[in-house]
Every structure is written in structure tokens, then in C-alpha cells.
Design a protein around this motif. Structure first.
Motif, PDB file in Angstrom:
ATOM      1  N   LYS A  86       0.969  -1.010   0.156  1.00 12.67           N
ATOM      2  CA  LYS A  86       0.011  -0.179   0.072  1.00 12.67           C
ATOM      3  C   LYS A  86       0.870   1.146  -0.074  1.00 12.67           C
ATOM      4  CE  LYS A  86      -3.961  -2.070   2.403  1.00 12.67           C
ATOM      5  NZ  LYS A  86      -4.912  -1.993   3.496  1.00 12.67           N
ATOM      6  N   GLU A  87       2.058   1.282   0.483  1.00  8.81           N
ATOM      7  CA  GLU A  87       2.781   2.373   0.843  1.00  8.81           C
ATOM      8  C   GLU A  87       4.151   2.674   0.150  1.00  8.81           C
ATOM      9  OE1 GLU A  87       4.774   4.993   4.726  1.00  8.81           O
ATOM     10  OE2 GLU A  87       3.049   3.323   4.938  1.00  8.81           O
ATOM     11  N   TRP A  88       5.152   1.573   0.406  1.00  5.79           N
ATOM     12  CA  TRP A  88       6.428   1.662  -0.178  1.00  5.79           C
ATOM     13  C   TRP A  88       6.304   0.966  -1.625  1.00  5.79           C
ATOM     14  CZ3 TRP A  88       7.105  -0.924   5.055  1.00  5.79           C
ATOM     15  CH2 TRP A  88       7.021  -0.078   5.859  1.00  5.79           C
ATOM     16  N   LYS A  89       5.708   0.109  -1.905  1.00  3.35           N
ATOM     17  CA  LYS A  89       5.915  -0.719  -3.252  1.00  3.35           C
ATOM     18  C   LYS A  89       7.264  -0.779  -3.669  1.00  3.35           C
ATOM     19  CE  LYS A  89       1.375   1.650  -4.619  1.00  3.35           C
ATOM     20  NZ  LYS A  89       0.726   0.264  -4.248  1.00  3.35           N
ATOM     21  N   LEU A  90       8.193  -1.470  -2.683  1.00  8.40           N
ATOM     22  CA  LEU A  90       9.407  -1.948  -3.032  1.00  8.40           C
ATOM     23  C   LEU A  90       9.357  -3.339  -3.418  1.00  8.40           C
ATOM     24  CD1 LEU A  90      11.016   0.015  -0.177  1.00  8.40           C
ATOM     25  CD2 LEU A  90      11.185   0.443  -2.448  1.00  8.40           C
ATOM     26  N   PRO A  91      10.349  -3.778  -4.213  1.00  7.87           N
ATOM     27  CA  PRO A  91      10.415  -5.268  -4.387  1.00  7.87           C
ATOM     28  C   PRO A  91      10.750  -6.007  -2.983  1.00  7.87           C
ATOM     29  CG  PRO A  91      11.831  -4.168  -5.878  1.00  7.87           C
ATOM     30  CD  PRO A  91      11.417  -2.937  -4.981  1.00  7.87           C
ATOM     31  N   PHE A  92       9.986  -7.199  -2.908  1.00  7.52           N
ATOM     32  CA  PHE A  92      10.165  -7.782  -1.424  1.00  7.52           C
ATOM     33  C   PHE A  92      10.082  -9.042  -1.452  1.00  7.52           C
ATOM     34  CE2 PHE A  92       7.896  -9.516   2.298  1.00  7.52           C
ATOM     35  CZ  PHE A  92       7.726  -8.222   3.523  1.00  7.52           C
ATOM     36  N   ILE A  93      11.070  -9.510  -0.620  1.00  7.70           N
ATOM     37  CA  ILE A  93      11.477 -11.108  -0.443  1.00  7.70           C
ATOM     38  C   ILE A  93      11.147 -11.225   0.899  1.00  7.70           C
ATOM     39  CG2 ILE A  93      13.010 -12.732  -0.353  1.00  7.70           C
ATOM     40  CD1 ILE A  93      14.693 -11.453  -2.449  1.00  7.70           C
ATOM     41  N   MET A  94      10.239 -12.606   1.289  1.00 13.85           N
ATOM     42  CA  MET A  94       9.951 -13.009   2.345  1.00 13.85           C
ATOM     43  C   MET A  94      11.120 -13.934   2.922  1.00 13.85           C
ATOM     44  SD  MET A  94       7.702 -12.570   5.065  1.00 13.85           S
ATOM     45  CE  MET A  94       6.021 -12.137   4.512  1.00 13.85           C
ATOM     46  N   VAL A  95      11.692 -13.838   4.144  1.00 13.91           N
ATOM     47  CA  VAL A  95      12.599 -14.793   4.427  1.00 13.91           C
ATOM     48  C   VAL A  95      11.935 -15.375   6.074  1.00 13.91           C
ATOM     49  CG1 VAL A  95      15.134 -15.108   5.247  1.00 13.91           C
ATOM     50  CG2 VAL A  95      14.409 -13.209   3.879  1.00 13.91           C
ATOM     51  N   THR A  96      12.003 -16.630   5.859  1.00 11.05           N
ATOM     52  CA  THR A  96      11.592 -17.510   7.052  1.00 11.05           C
ATOM     53  C   THR A  96      11.743 -18.968   7.089  1.00 11.05           C
ATOM     54  OG1 THR A  96       9.551 -18.009   8.063  1.00 11.05           O
ATOM     55  CG2 THR A  96       9.227 -17.806   5.710  1.00 11.05           C
ATOM     56  N   ALA A  97      11.595 -19.434   8.210  1.00 11.28           N
ATOM     57  CA  ALA A  97      11.890 -20.684   8.431  1.00 11.28           C
ATOM     58  C   ALA A  97      10.293 -21.394   8.279  1.00 11.28           C
ATOM     59  CB  ALA A  97      11.943 -21.333  10.101  1.00 11.28           C
ATOM     60  N   LYS A  98       9.175 -21.090   7.731  1.00 10.86           N
ATOM     61  CA  LYS A  98       8.298 -21.609   7.448  1.00 10.86           C
ATOM     62  C   LYS A  98       8.186 -22.030   6.114  1.00 10.86           C
ATOM     63  CE  LYS A  98       4.796 -18.922  10.141  1.00 10.86           C
ATOM     64  NZ  LYS A  98       3.778 -20.034  10.712  1.00 10.86           N
ATOM     65  N   GLY A  99       8.225 -23.521   5.665  1.00  8.56           N
ATOM     66  CA  GLY A  99       8.414 -23.994   4.724  1.00  8.56           C
ATOM     67  C   GLY A  99       7.267 -24.654   3.928  1.00  8.56           C
ATOM     68  N   ASP A 100       6.182 -24.507   4.736  1.00 11.29           N
ATOM     69  CA  ASP A 100       4.706 -25.259   4.032  1.00 11.29           C
ATOM     70  C   ASP A 100       4.342 -24.369   2.776  1.00 11.29           C
ATOM     71  OD1 ASP A 100       4.694 -26.909   5.977  1.00 11.29           O
ATOM     72  OD2 ASP A 100       3.384 -25.855   7.038  1.00 11.29           O
TER      73      ASP A 100
ATOM     74  N   GLU B 182       0.613 -14.161  -2.482  1.00 15.68           N
ATOM     75  CA  GLU B 182      -0.521 -13.501  -2.984  1.00 15.68           C
ATOM     76  C   GLU B 182      -0.738 -12.311  -2.382  1.00 15.68           C
ATOM     77  OE1 GLU B 182      -3.655 -16.169  -1.795  1.00 15.68           O
ATOM     78  OE2 GLU B 182      -3.551 -17.314  -3.576  1.00 15.68           O
ATOM     79  N   LEU B 183      -0.139 -12.112  -1.177  1.00 17.28           N
ATOM     80  CA  LEU B 183      -0.056 -10.735  -0.393  1.00 17.28           C
ATOM     81  C   LEU B 183       0.911  -9.773  -1.013  1.00 17.28           C
ATOM     82  CD1 LEU B 183      -0.562 -11.855   3.437  1.00 17.28           C
ATOM     83  CD2 LEU B 183      -2.326 -10.819   1.835  1.00 17.28           C
ATOM     84  N   GLY B 184       1.679 -10.056  -1.908  1.00 12.93           N
ATOM     85  CA  GLY B 184       2.294  -8.964  -2.701  1.00 12.93           C
ATOM     86  C   GLY B 184       3.749  -9.312  -2.392  1.00 12.93           C
ATOM     87  N   ALA B 185       4.503 -10.613  -1.797  1.00 17.23           N
ATOM     88  CA  ALA B 185       5.819 -10.990  -1.940  1.00 17.23           C
ATOM     89  C   ALA B 185       6.166 -11.259  -3.318  1.00 17.23           C
ATOM     90  CB  ALA B 185       6.163 -12.071  -0.904  1.00 17.23           C
ATOM     91  N   ASP B 186       7.420 -10.865  -3.850  1.00 14.18           N
ATOM     92  CA  ASP B 186       8.103 -11.074  -4.928  1.00 14.18           C
ATOM     93  C   ASP B 186       8.747 -12.398  -4.904  1.00 14.18           C
ATOM     94  OD1 ASP B 186       7.526  -8.675  -6.670  1.00 14.18           O
ATOM     95  OD2 ASP B 186       8.511  -7.811  -4.736  1.00 14.18           O
TER      96      ASP B 186
END
Length: 234
Positions: A69-83, A92-96
Motif C-alpha cells: 500500500k505504501e512503499w511498493k518496493l521489491p519484497f522477499i520474505m525470509v522465514t523458517a516456514k516452509g509449507d 498472494e499478499l504481494g511478496a516477490d
């Protein structure tokens, strides 16, 4: 290139930052959204790397939504969640892209480069001339420079991914895209591996385009092949 990385594992952040610095990537770390906000404002980064699970306050998903909604920057989610469900949700929420811990430093670098290639492909430097950056398809108007979609004078709340997919389809009315081809054409080769999430993106797009009117089928399914934008809207 400048990256703001919101990550509470300081050892991981430092190790990755040292590696990326050798590739001319400046990494500015923060352990929470509160710490990251002034960095984003001051540094004007090219990319956000965000851990899903953060202590207190905003989660990675919350930050992903705000970025849309605000920054609209390229976005990578980093996490231990692998499902797969978690990957689909983030995309779906916008992560690239989505990077699952543990990961190698070479993979991290490759993912960043892939996301930035897609961003440069669809960002301002490579946009078409002004008279080519807006298309009209019946009651639908798409503005590529502003990443906005308007249907019957009502602005649609689309994620970056949804807009890119809709633009590719609407720019080629009647053309049938296979799932793999559509993901590759609209989002780049970094998404080839998430073809099964395309149905979710299309389902969300249809819901937003139809607005409860099932007769308004702008995106059509070609069974056994893929999807196309209807020529009836022209």
C-alpha cells in the motif's frame, strides 16, 4: 544496490550482510518495523528482505501488506516456514519471492538478483512511452506507470503480482497463455516453480473484477491450456 533487512537473528543478518557487501549490496539491518521505518525513509532502498516471525509488533505479513500500500518496493520474505500454504500466502499478499531458512549465501544472492531483474523489467526505467502505458478494455482501465486498475470508475485494490498478471492478459486480449508461460511472461523466471499458485492469483483477480457479478468474466479459462482475457470487453 541498497537493501533494508528486517531480521531479529543478528548473527544471520551479519553473515549475509558481509557476503552481500562483497557483491556491492549495502545491507541496512533492523530487528523490527519500528527500527526499519526511519531506515526506509532515509535510505530509499531498492529491496526489502523481511523475516516472517518478528518479536512483538508487526509480523512479516503485516509489513508485506504495508509495503503493497505504501512503499511498493521489491519484497522477499525470509522465514523458517516452509509449507506451501505459507509460500502461497506470502506471494498472494504481494511478496516477490520467498526464501526458506536455512539457505545458502549463493541462493540468497541469486534470489535478490532475480527479483531485481523483474523489478527493472516492470519498473519505471523500462516502462513504455506515456501513450502506451495506459490501456482500456471496455470498462477496465490499466495504468502501468501508477500500477492502478480502474473498473467502472472504481479503483481496484490489486497486489503488485495481480496487476502484472492482469496487465499481461489485458494487453493481449484473446491470446491464450499457459500457466507456465503466463508466470514467465508477467513475473519472470524466478517464479517458475510456483505455477500452481497462479490459479489462486487468477481466482483473486476474478473476485475483484467481477465484484459479485458472475456475468462479468473478463478472464476466461481455456481448459487444459491456461487463461486468456476476453475479446468481448473490447
Amino acid at each position: 544496490m541498497k537493501v533494508v533487512w528486517i531480521e531479529d537473528e543478528q548473527q544471520l543478518l551479519q553473515e549475509c550482510a558481509d557476503y552481500l557487501r562483497k557483491e556491492s549490496v549495502e545491507v541496512y539491518g533492523a530487528s523490527s518495523l519500528t527500527e526499519a521505518e526511519p531506515l526506509i525513509k532515509q535510505m530509499n532502498p531498492d529491496l526489502l528482505l523481511v523475516d516472517w516471525m518478528l518479536p512483538g509488533g508487526a509480523s512479516g505479513i503485516d509489513i508485506c501488506k504495508r509495503n503493497e500500500k505504501e512503499w511498493k518496493l521489491p519484497f522477499i520474505m525470509v522465514t523458517a516456514k516452509g509449507d506451501e500454504f505459507d509460500k502461497v500466502l506470502a506471494l498472494e499478499l504481494g511478496a516477490d519471492d520467498y526464501l526458506t531458512k536455512p539457505f545458502g549465501l549463493r541462493e540468497l544472492s541469486a534470489r535478490i538478483k532475480a527479483v531485481m531483474r523483474r523489478a527493472s523489467k516492470h519498473g519505471e526505467p523500462s516502462l513504455p512511452a506515456p501513450d502506451e502505458s495506459i490501456i482500456y478494455r471496455g470498462p477496465l482501465m490499466l495504468d502501468q506507470q501508477r500500477f492502478t486498475a480502474v473498473l467502472n470508475e472504481h479503483k481496484l485494490d490489486l497486489t503488485r503480482t495481480e496487476f502484472l498478471l492482469l496487465w499481461k492478459l489485458a494487453a493481449n486480449p484473446g491470446r491464450v497463455f499457459t500457466r507456465t508461460h503466463l508466470m514467465d511472461e508477467a513475473l519472470g523466471d524466478g517464479f517458475l516453480g510456483y505455477e500452481r499458485t497462479l490459479d489462486s492469483h487468477i481466482r483473486n483477480l476474478r473476485r475483484k473484477l467481477e465484484g459479485g457479478d458472475e456475468k462479468r468474466e473478463l478472464i476466461q479459462t481455456v481448459y487444459g491450456v491456461g487463461y486468456r482475457f476476453t475479446e468481448e470487453a473490447l
